[in-house]
Design a protein around this motif. Sequence first.
Motif, PDB file in Angstrom:
ATOM      1  N   VAL A  80       0.403   4.867  -1.327  1.00 17.53           N
ATOM      2  CA  VAL A  80       0.878   5.721  -0.193  1.00 17.53           C
ATOM      3  C   VAL A  80       1.668   6.869  -0.325  1.00 17.53           C
ATOM      4  CG1 VAL A  80       1.862   5.166   1.966  1.00 17.53           C
ATOM      5  CG2 VAL A  80       0.050   3.503   0.981  1.00 17.53           C
ATOM      6  N   LEU A  81       1.596   7.694   0.131  1.00 14.10           N
ATOM      7  CA  LEU A  81       2.585   9.046  -0.133  1.00 14.10           C
ATOM      8  C   LEU A  81       3.102   9.689   1.313  1.00 14.10           C
ATOM      9  CD1 LEU A  81      -0.007  10.666  -2.610  1.00 14.10           C
ATOM     10  CD2 LEU A  81       2.239   9.739  -3.303  1.00 14.10           C
ATOM     11  N   ASP A  82       4.564   9.771   1.101  1.00 17.55           N
ATOM     12  CA  ASP A  82       4.969  10.387   2.453  1.00 17.55           C
ATOM     13  C   ASP A  82       4.697   9.595   3.587  1.00 17.55           C
ATOM     14  OD1 ASP A  82       6.735  12.619   3.349  1.00 17.55           O
ATOM     15  OD2 ASP A  82       5.037  13.289   4.443  1.00 17.55           O
ATOM     16  N   CYS A  83       5.067   8.484   3.515  1.00 18.61           N
ATOM     17  CA  CYS A  83       4.878   7.458   4.489  1.00 18.61           C
ATOM     18  C   CYS A  83       5.841   6.362   4.783  1.00 18.61           C
ATOM     19  CB  CYS A  83       3.681   6.818   4.618  1.00 18.61           C
ATOM     20  SG  CYS A  83       3.022   5.813   6.042  1.00 18.61           S
ATOM     21  N   GLY A  84       6.929   6.093   5.702  1.00 17.91           N
ATOM     22  CA  GLY A  84       7.630   5.426   5.480  1.00 17.91           C
ATOM     23  C   GLY A  84       7.599   3.857   6.199  1.00 17.91           C
ATOM     24  N   ASP A  85       6.534   3.506   6.567  1.00 20.60           N
ATOM     25  CA  ASP A  85       5.920   2.414   7.310  1.00 20.60           C
ATOM     26  C   ASP A  85       4.470   2.303   7.103  1.00 20.60           C
ATOM     27  OD1 ASP A  85       5.306   0.511   9.334  1.00 20.60           O
ATOM     28  OD2 ASP A  85       7.522   0.419   9.602  1.00 20.60           O
ATOM     29  N   ALA A  86       4.007   1.078   6.997  1.00 16.10           N
ATOM     30  CA  ALA A  86       2.725   0.882   6.907  1.00 16.10           C
ATOM     31  C   ALA A  86       1.733   1.306   8.189  1.00 16.10           C
ATOM     32  CB  ALA A  86       1.913  -0.643   6.542  1.00 16.10           C
ATOM     33  N   THR A  87       2.450   0.980   9.431  1.00 10.08           N
ATOM     34  CA  THR A  87       1.984   1.150  10.647  1.00 10.08           C
ATOM     35  C   THR A  87       1.789   2.753  10.889  1.00 10.08           C
ATOM     36  OG1 THR A  87       4.199   1.577  11.570  1.00 10.08           O
ATOM     37  CG2 THR A  87       3.037  -0.886  11.528  1.00 10.08           C
ATOM     38  N   ARG A  88       2.326   3.536   9.968  1.00 13.87           N
ATOM     39  CA  ARG A  88       2.110   5.047  10.172  1.00 13.87           C
ATOM     40  C   ARG A  88       0.857   5.555   9.424  1.00 13.87           C
ATOM     41  NH1 ARG A  88       4.304   8.975  12.731  1.00 13.87           N
ATOM     42  NH2 ARG A  88       4.882  10.212  10.899  1.00 13.87           N
ATOM     43  N   LEU A  89       0.123   4.522   8.707  1.00 11.63           N
ATOM     44  CA  LEU A  89      -0.942   4.971   8.015  1.00 11.63           C
ATOM     45  C   LEU A  89      -2.271   5.139   8.850  1.00 11.63           C
ATOM     46  CD1 LEU A  89      -0.512   2.714   4.958  1.00 11.63           C
ATOM     47  CD2 LEU A  89      -0.545   5.210   4.724  1.00 11.63           C
ATOM     48  N   GLY A  90      -2.193   4.617  10.174  1.00  8.06           N
ATOM     49  CA  GLY A  90      -3.284   4.643  10.925  1.00  8.06           C
ATOM     50  C   GLY A  90      -4.415   4.013  10.396  1.00  8.06           C
ATOM     51  N   ASP A  91      -5.783   4.445  10.682  1.00 11.06           N
ATOM     52  CA  ASP A  91      -6.680   3.605  10.242  1.00 11.06           C
ATOM     53  C   ASP A  91      -6.754   3.201   8.793  1.00 11.06           C
ATOM     54  OD1 ASP A  91      -7.917   3.842  12.840  1.00 11.06           O
ATOM     55  OD2 ASP A  91      -9.185   5.438  12.452  1.00 11.06           O
ATOM     56  N   ALA A  92      -6.019   4.044   7.857  1.00 13.19           N
ATOM     57  CA  ALA A  92      -6.008   3.878   6.575  1.00 13.19           C
ATOM     58  C   ALA A  92      -5.183   2.524   6.148  1.00 13.19           C
ATOM     59  CB  ALA A  92      -5.567   5.087   5.801  1.00 13.19           C
ATOM     60  N   VAL A 109      14.363   7.856   4.700  1.00 13.47           N
ATOM     61  CA  VAL A 109      15.383   7.023   4.645  1.00 13.47           C
ATOM     62  C   VAL A 109      15.319   5.730   5.066  1.00 13.47           C
ATOM     63  CG1 VAL A 109      16.773   7.936   6.483  1.00 13.47           C
ATOM     64  CG2 VAL A 109      18.060   6.542   4.761  1.00 13.47           C
ATOM     65  N   SER A 110      14.204   5.734   6.263  1.00 13.56           N
ATOM     66  CA  SER A 110      13.807   4.538   7.083  1.00 13.56           C
ATOM     67  C   SER A 110      12.806   3.781   6.392  1.00 13.56           C
ATOM     68  CB  SER A 110      13.381   5.000   8.289  1.00 13.56           C
ATOM     69  OG  SER A 110      12.267   5.905   8.089  1.00 13.56           O
ATOM     70  N   ASN A 111      12.075   3.876   5.237  1.00 16.55           N
ATOM     71  CA  ASN A 111      11.451   3.144   4.339  1.00 16.55           C
ATOM     72  C   ASN A 111      12.167   1.973   4.026  1.00 16.55           C
ATOM     73  OD1 ASN A 111       9.635   2.431   2.074  1.00 16.55           O
ATOM     74  ND2 ASN A 111       8.502   4.330   2.543  1.00 16.55           N
ATOM     75  N   GLN A 112      11.379   0.893   4.196  1.00 18.42           N
ATOM     76  CA  GLN A 112      11.838  -0.421   3.802  1.00 18.42           C
ATOM     77  C   GLN A 112      11.198  -1.043   2.750  1.00 18.42           C
ATOM     78  OE1 GLN A 112      14.520  -1.930   5.640  1.00 18.42           O
ATOM     79  NE2 GLN A 112      14.728   0.084   6.292  1.00 18.42           N
ATOM     80  N   ALA A 113      10.590  -0.128   1.610  1.00 18.61           N
ATOM     81  CA  ALA A 113       9.879  -0.713   0.421  1.00 18.61           C
ATOM     82  C   ALA A 113       8.954  -1.434   0.708  1.00 18.61           C
ATOM     83  CB  ALA A 113      11.131  -1.297  -0.386  1.00 18.61           C
ATOM     84  N   PHE A 114       7.851  -1.255   1.725  1.00 19.96           N
ATOM     85  CA  PHE A 114       6.839  -2.181   1.969  1.00 19.96           C
ATOM     86  C   PHE A 114       5.648  -2.356   0.852  1.00 19.96           C
ATOM     87  CE2 PHE A 114       6.032   2.162   3.509  1.00 19.96           C
ATOM     88  CZ  PHE A 114       4.512   2.312   3.346  1.00 19.96           C
ATOM     89  N   ALA A 115       5.496  -1.702   0.000  1.00 21.20           N
ATOM     90  CA  ALA A 115       4.616  -1.734  -1.129  1.00 21.20           C
ATOM     91  C   ALA A 115       4.940  -2.787  -1.939  1.00 21.20           C
ATOM     92  CB  ALA A 115       3.996  -0.594  -1.549  1.00 21.20           C
ATOM     93  N   ASP A 116       4.061  -3.318  -3.025  1.00 18.46           N
ATOM     94  CA  ASP A 116       4.315  -3.869  -4.010  1.00 18.46           C
ATOM     95  C   ASP A 116       5.177  -3.356  -5.140  1.00 18.46           C
ATOM     96  OD1 ASP A 116       2.463  -6.039  -3.176  1.00 18.46           O
ATOM     97  OD2 ASP A 116       0.789  -5.060  -4.214  1.00 18.46           O
ATOM     98  N   LYS A 117       4.987  -2.021  -5.251  1.00 24.07           N
ATOM     99  CA  LYS A 117       5.904  -1.222  -6.062  1.00 24.07           C
ATOM    100  C   LYS A 117       6.233   0.079  -5.170  1.00 24.07           C
ATOM    101  CE  LYS A 117       6.636  -0.130 -10.961  1.00 24.07           C
ATOM    102  NZ  LYS A 117       5.826   0.155 -12.358  1.00 24.07           N
ATOM    103  N   ASN A 118       7.628   0.450  -5.429  1.00 27.01           N
ATOM    104  CA  ASN A 118       8.001   1.511  -4.579  1.00 27.01           C
ATOM    105  C   ASN A 118       8.886   2.523  -5.152  1.00 27.01           C
ATOM    106  OD1 ASN A 118       7.272   0.352  -1.530  1.00 27.01           O
ATOM    107  ND2 ASN A 118       8.122  -1.331  -2.755  1.00 27.01           N
ATOM    108  N   LYS A 119       8.643   3.777  -5.056  1.00 27.29           N
ATOM    109  CA  LYS A 119       9.608   4.858  -5.311  1.00 27.29           C
ATOM    110  C   LYS A 119       9.915   5.610  -4.320  1.00 27.29           C
ATOM    111  CE  LYS A 119      10.114   8.451  -8.818  1.00 27.29           C
ATOM    112  NZ  LYS A 119       9.208   9.232 -10.001  1.00 27.29           N
ATOM    113  N   ILE A 120      11.166   5.187  -3.813  1.00 27.58           N
ATOM    114  CA  ILE A 120      11.874   5.784  -2.617  1.00 27.58           C
ATOM    115  C   ILE A 120      13.120   6.538  -3.065  1.00 27.58           C
ATOM    116  CG2 ILE A 120      12.523   5.451  -0.373  1.00 27.58           C
ATOM    117  CD1 ILE A 120      10.866   2.644  -0.427  1.00 27.58           C
TER     118      ILE A 120
END
Length: 318
Positions: A80-92, A109-120
């Motif tokens: 996932v790239l340039d996305c701060g929240d999984a809900t912002r992925l839409g259908d993807a 800055v609002s990204n809460q590290a929602f993936a298994d591995k994060n580079k924020i």
Amino acid sequence: MQLDQELQNVSSVAIAGHIRPDGDCVGSCLATYNYITTYYPQVKVCVFLEPIPRIFQFLQGADKILEAKDSEESFDLCIVLDCGDATRLGDAVKFFETAKRTICIDHHVSNQAFADKNKIVADASSASELVYDSMDPTKITKKIAECIYTGMIHDTGVFQYSCTSSHTMEVAGCLMDLGIDYPTIVDKTFYEKTFAQNKILGQALLKSRLYEDAECIASVITQEEMAEFSVLPKHLDGIVSQLRMTKEAEVAIFLYGLEPGAYKVSTRCKGDRVDLSQIAMKYHGGGHKKAAGFTVEGDDPWALIDGIVTDVKEQLAQ
């Protein structure tokens, strides 16, 4: 986090970015797609985005972008790239939820590290800059460089916003050394506007209002006006940035109609007195300190602006 390491023992990869993809989203996604297809031909890789603006169609891989609604596959890895929240992925989001492993590379800055591995890295200019940092620089081709450079210029306002660092400029220089046609990329994707886009910009400027002793400027374009001027939401890019350039204003607010009773809000600010990401999160949106967005509901857009201005005023008073 290095992509080469993360791609070991992976057979399939889904790449996704946020809804209504902008230059940084498109650039970072296609740069990653091209890197994998070039150096990992044995890996099945799909990039899922909503339809992208035509100005980005020249980027390699743009013709390979898929719409998430047309696929029900599952993947070993979802990036996932340039996305701060999984809900912002839409259908993807379904590819993120069903993948065996997930990675997020982002600078919100609002990204809460929602993936298994994060580079924020909230201070980074763009997700595209972070993608560059995640790649082996000796393996970045001219076509990959075009994608990264496009993403960087769009999230830095061609290197004029404060998110631009010395490292940003160093990366840009390395990309330029690969022979990309950077003047054309800047002109064609950032500055060039159609006649209709110029007219709708003029409409937004004519309607703009100053608030709080001119420290805040705001404007709105309704659905009816979009139809009158024959423009789509993607054609409104740049209006909030133009409002931001108003000499007296610290904060710029721009709304446009999404559907009856709903408006998309884009905000920008100049100095450090206002944290727009905090305001955006109040409305369940997200973004950065100086650039953020969200959606609001109501029939009177100017009344909605009054509420947002009140939020700005509270921070200006501190």
